[in-house]
Design an enzyme around this catalytic site. Structure first.
Site, PDB file in Angstrom:
ATOM      1  N   ASN A 178     -26.413  18.844  33.720  1.00 46.92           N
ATOM      2  CA  ASN A 178     -27.172  19.892  33.027  1.00 46.92           C
ATOM      3  C   ASN A 178     -27.519  19.493  31.592  1.00 46.92           C
ATOM      4  O   ASN A 178     -28.649  19.696  31.132  1.00 46.92           O
ATOM      5  CB  ASN A 178     -26.381  21.208  33.019  1.00 46.92           C
ATOM      6  N   GLU A 206     -67.013  15.850  29.915  1.00 45.28           N
ATOM      7  CA  GLU A 206     -66.759  16.954  30.850  1.00 45.28           C
ATOM      8  C   GLU A 206     -65.322  16.908  31.369  1.00 45.28           C
ATOM      9  O   GLU A 206     -64.670  17.940  31.548  1.00 45.28           O
ATOM     10  CB  GLU A 206     -67.738  16.885  32.021  1.00 45.28           C
ATOM     11  N   LYS A 215     -80.452   9.408  35.368  1.00 44.75           N
ATOM     12  CA  LYS A 215     -79.386  10.154  34.695  1.00 44.75           C
ATOM     13  C   LYS A 215     -78.428   9.297  33.876  1.00 44.75           C
ATOM     14  O   LYS A 215     -78.073   8.196  34.260  1.00 44.75           O
ATOM     15  CB  LYS A 215     -78.574  10.932  35.741  1.00 44.75           C
ATOM     16  N   SER A 218     -35.265  15.555  42.798  1.00 42.73           N
ATOM     17  CA  SER A 218     -36.259  15.325  41.738  1.00 42.73           C
ATOM     18  C   SER A 218     -36.370  13.831  41.451  1.00 42.73           C
ATOM     19  O   SER A 218     -37.035  13.417  40.494  1.00 42.73           O
ATOM     20  CB  SER A 218     -35.856  16.065  40.459  1.00 42.73           C
ATOM     21  N   SER A 259     -75.877   8.816  38.099  1.00 40.72           N
ATOM     22  CA  SER A 259     -75.880   9.698  39.260  1.00 40.72           C
ATOM     23  C   SER A 259     -76.134   8.827  40.477  1.00 40.72           C
ATOM     24  O   SER A 259     -76.869   7.847  40.400  1.00 40.72           O
ATOM     25  CB  SER A 259     -76.983  10.751  39.107  1.00 40.72           C
ATOM     26  N   ASN A 312     -75.023  10.628  32.359  1.00 41.55           N
ATOM     27  CA  ASN A 312     -74.236  11.863  32.299  1.00 41.55           C
ATOM     28  C   ASN A 312     -72.995  11.746  31.407  1.00 41.55           C
ATOM     29  O   ASN A 312     -72.358  10.707  31.363  1.00 41.55           O
ATOM     30  CB  ASN A 312     -73.796  12.261  33.716  1.00 41.55           C
ATOM     31  N   THR A 348     -74.541  29.617  15.187  1.00 41.35           N
ATOM     32  CA  THR A 348     -73.693  30.793  15.394  1.00 41.35           C
ATOM     33  C   THR A 348     -74.357  31.535  16.541  1.00 41.35           C
ATOM     34  O   THR A 348     -75.597  31.571  16.632  1.00 41.35           O
ATOM     35  CB  THR A 348     -73.610  31.703  14.152  1.00 41.35           C
ATOM     36  N   HIS A 349     -73.545  32.088  17.415  1.00 42.75           N
ATOM     37  CA  HIS A 349     -74.078  32.777  18.616  1.00 42.75           C
ATOM     38  C   HIS A 349     -74.994  31.877  19.436  1.00 42.75           C
ATOM     39  O   HIS A 349     -75.924  32.340  20.070  1.00 42.75           O
ATOM     40  CB  HIS A 349     -74.831  34.068  18.242  1.00 42.75           C
TER      41      HIS A 349
END
Ligand code: ARG
Length: 467
Positions: A98, A278, A271, A11, A265, A273, A143-144
């Site tokens: 440990n 995201e 664009k 490790s 883009s 973006n 809502t929705h």
């Protein structure tokens, strides 16, 4: 072990991320061994001095350790032997890798979670500040995914802040979870030497000492808590991100992204973006995977240390950079969002999102809510039939449906009036929003204070160097 298997099972590469924690933990351990007279003073001092010198090198990014060891603990001991000779062999007294790895990971989690809390405090304060300046911008709450009621942009910013404050509480919990000293557990049952764990805990600023060695070396609950806390921060940010992404589309047009926070883009020149937002969403997906990985890792493990636990490294160490990176990205991006007040207002200006306000206006005149609800329903149908917006409905048609739909009542169709009227605690009215903004500022201050109480690695190094 076969060299190929050492390499495969090592490790070491991952462990380098907590080399500083390992060195400071060892410096505290050897100090405890000195104070309990388990080690001769001169030996202990020589070891501590060298460990702190190595820590200085590590902090400056110039600690050279020999590759080819099973993990950082072995690599540090090998380097210490190279520097000090046989006396280095005394360091590992009353200790096992440990309990050592559990210590390093706890120190890592505690410090990273504390830094995360400080950055969250900044973000919460930023949202509160932005809210103060966006009190006059109106937009629909959904809502929705349907336009529901008019609210202020300040209120939306406070909603994002409220979610982050809840996530911050989980980060606080992760700090508490990690804040217990595991060292002194040894391999699985403690030590026959007269160690004093309270000394080590005090040197490393731990609030508590773990209660059972067998449990201590075999558990990673603090790692799960930390990774879940990070996940909760990212989940909150992922929802903020989706709101911003939606708002920035030409379909919504409530928000404009400054060129400095939008990506282009390679093909479509027009664009702008929202890649940054995201990516926050994308990273939250990976965070969920990492929590799941840690949960799966400990499920059904037999008591005590099992090497499976070394696989905690990937998910555990990925948490801090992922979460802190996302928070910093939001700290950079959120000041560069601008609300398009005119477009946002247009989305709540036809009156339809104020239908409930109209019903509540009738309730204020003593009309039962159900009757008011039906009357407003009839009003909405009449507007639909006439092909006009609710605000443009002929006043005579309105009073024909219900006498209470007079000019004064119909004034609540103004989205500003509707939003301003909701002064219930937690609502979108101006005074209610002030309370929320003040709460966010107070919470940011509190989070900063909690974070400052946790010793940084630099502070621990100074404390140990002063001995
Ligand atoms: N490299 C190990 C880990 O990261 C350290 C503990 C190893 N203990 C052992 N008995 N092999 O978990």
């Amino acid at each position: 072990m076969l060299p190929a298997l050492i390499e495969w099972s090592s490790s070491y590469r991952d462990d380098l991320r907590f080399a500083r924690e390992d060195l400071l933990g060892s410096a505290a351990h050897v100090t405890m061994l000195e104070r309990t007279a388990i080690l001769p003073k001169d030996d202990a001092r020589a070891i501590r001095r060298e460990l702190l010198a190595m820590h200085g090198d590590a902090a400056a990014g110039r600690l050279a350790l020999a590759d080819g060891e099973e993990d950082i603990h072995m690599a540090v001991e090998a380097e210490l032997s190279r520097r000090l000779g046989a006396v280095a062999g005394r360091l590992h007294t009353a200790r096992s890798r440990n309990d050592q790895v559990a210590l390093d990971l706890r120190l890592h989690v505690r410090a990273e979670a504390a830094s995360t809390l400080a950055e969250l405090a900044q973000l919460v304060a930023l949202l509160a500040e932005r809210a103060e300046h966006e009190r006059s911008v109106l937009l629909p709450a959904y809502t929705h995914r349907q336009r529901a009621q008019p609210v202020t942009a300040a209120y939306v910013l406070c909603a994002w802040g409220a979610a982050l404050c809840r996530a911050a509480e989980v980060v606080e919990f992760a700090i508490r979870s990690a804040d217990a000293l595991p060292l002194g557990s040894g391999a699985c049952s403690g030590s026959s030497l007269p160690i004093d764990r309270a000394i080590t805990a005090e040197l490393l600023g731990f609030a508590r000492i773990t209660h059972n060695a067998l449990d201590t070396v075999g558990e990673r609950d603090f790692a799960i808590d930390w990774s879940y806390a990070g996940c909760r921060v990212l989940l909150a940010l992922s929802r903020l991100a989706t709101d911003v992404i939606d708002y920035s589309t030409s379909e919504f047009s409530f928000v404009k992204l400054d060129g400095a926070i939008a990506a282009g883009s390679s093909m479509m020149p027009q664009k702008k973006n929202p890649d940054v937002f995201e990516l926050v969403r994308g990273k939250s997906a990976i965070a969920i995977g990492d929590v799941t990985a840690l949960l799966s890792l400990v499920k059904g493990l037999p008591g005590g240390y099992n090497r499976d636990l070394q696989e905690d490294r990937g998910p555990l160490l990925a948490t801090a950079p992922r979460v802190r990176g996302a928070i910093r990205a939001m700290l950079a991006a959120i000041p560069r969002l601008t609300f398009d007040a005119a477009h946002a207002l247009a989305a709540v200006s036809d009156g339809s999102t104020q239908a409930t306000d109209l019903a509540e206006a009738l309730v204020k005149r003593g009309i039962p809510f159900r009757e008011a609800y039906k009357a407003v329903g009839a009003l909405v149908s009449a507007a639909l039939d006439a092909g006009v917006a609710l605000v443009a409905l002929d006043p005579k048609v309105a009073t024909g449906i219900h006498a209470a739909f007079d000019r004064a009542t119909m004034a609540v169709l103004d989205p500003r009036t509707a939003a301003a009227a909701k002064e219930s605690f937690g609502g979108t009215g101006a005074r209610a929003v002030t309370v929320q903004i003040e709460r966010l500022h107070a919470e940011a201050t509190r989070l900063r204070e909690v974070s400052e109480k946790i010793p940084t690695l630099d502070a621990l190094a100074q404390r140990l160097a002063a001995i």
